[in-house]
Design an enzyme around this catalytic site. Structure first.
Site: not given
Ligand code: NAD
Length: 270
Positions: A124, A174, A257
């Protein structure tokens, strides 16, 4: 905390390597980043169908520029402060020891890289990167630069013209002529295909998939564990609550976790 059968598997099979990890927002909650749908999550205050889509954000900028600034300030207030927690650090140790081949993450917070992990596949995107909308060239967005942008946005939040000027400074053109945008995948957008291909290649060839801190509500990430299982991988889920995937997993470890992965490391050392 780790059930006996899972512990036996970790002791005997994990050391054989070819382990892949799939992580979600839950692995970073102990770093202070709330899961978006959780109690203090962003989607409690901002509608995901608006603030989670590129078109929604453009329309907010046009019609309610103050809300756009508040959203960005809230989003980055967690991301800028967060540091890797014991779960991120444990995965980086597993990689250095040659046990973990790669991490596939749905997170945009850069915390796996900050913990020292090298093989990180970002499904993502990354909130600390900008990407050209045509040629896909990317540039790192340094924390200081983001803080500076947020400061300027806050003082200019009443003027859409000023906000647009600030955005065009931090999201420049860019060399190919197109503009850079934040390198995160919004709802409804296509995932970066090179990252997705890398993820499938890693999963085709793994012994074990650790699925950590994800509700697997978002596709196509939600399909990845079953893809690995069909190709012979064992699935181990680490989550603080059972999920829709739990019944398909070979081992389920309920817990935070950070604690579980710290215990996994100590099992492997013995
Ligand atoms: P999710 O919010 O849908 O699911 C997170 C899961 O982790 C839940 O099941 C939750 O109970 C569990 N959990 C929470 N704290 C935990 C802990 N300490 N230990 C173990 N489990 C814990 O997240 P998702 O599946 O990743 O999907 C949400 C989407 O939002 C993703 O696409 C992701 O990109 C994005 N997101 C990213 C971040 C981030 O980058 N840190 C934060 C929020 C959302």
């Amino acid at each position: 905390m780790i059930p006996k059968e899972a512990r036996n598997y970790l002791e005997t099979r994990l050391k054989k390597g070819r382990v892949i990890c799939l992580t979600g927002a839950g692995i970073s909650s102990e770093s202070g980043i709330p899961t978006f749908r959780g109690k203090d999550g962003l989607w409690q205050r901002y509608k995901p169908e608006i603030y989670g889509t590129a078109e929604g954000l453009i329309s907010v900028l046009k019609t309610q520029p103050k809300n756009m600034v508040n959203y960005l300030v809230d989003l980055y207030s967690f991301l800028l402060k967060a540091r890797p927690n014991p779960a991120h650090l444990a995965l980086s140790v597993l990689e250095k020891e040659g046990i973990l081949n790669a991490i596939i993450t749905q997170n945009i917070d850069n915390l796996h890289q900050a913990a020292g992990s090298r093989e990180v596949i970002e499904l993502h995107g990354n909130a600390f990167r900008i990407r050209c909308m045509r040629c896909n060239k990317t540039i790192t967005l340094e924390k200081d630069r983001i803080s500076e942008m947020l400061r300027l946005l806050k003082v200019s939040q009443d003027s859409r013209i000023k906000l647009l000027k600030i955005f065009s400074r931090y999201f420049p053109r860019c060399t190919c002529g197109f503009r850079y945008r934040i390198d995160i995948v919004f709802f409804g957008e296509i995932l970066p295909q090179d990252e997705l291909s890398r993820a499938y290649a890693e999963l085709s060839n793994c012994n074990t998939l650790l699925v950590i801190g994800t509700s697997l509500a978002v596709f196509p990430a939600a399909e990845l564990p079953l893809y690995a299982k069909e190709r012979g991988a064992k699935l181990i889920e680490i989550n603080d609550v059972p999920t829709a995937l739990s019944h398909s997993c070979d081992y389920k470890i309920i817990g935070s976790a950070g604690k579980v992965l710290t215990e996994v490391l100590s099992i492997l050392k013995n």
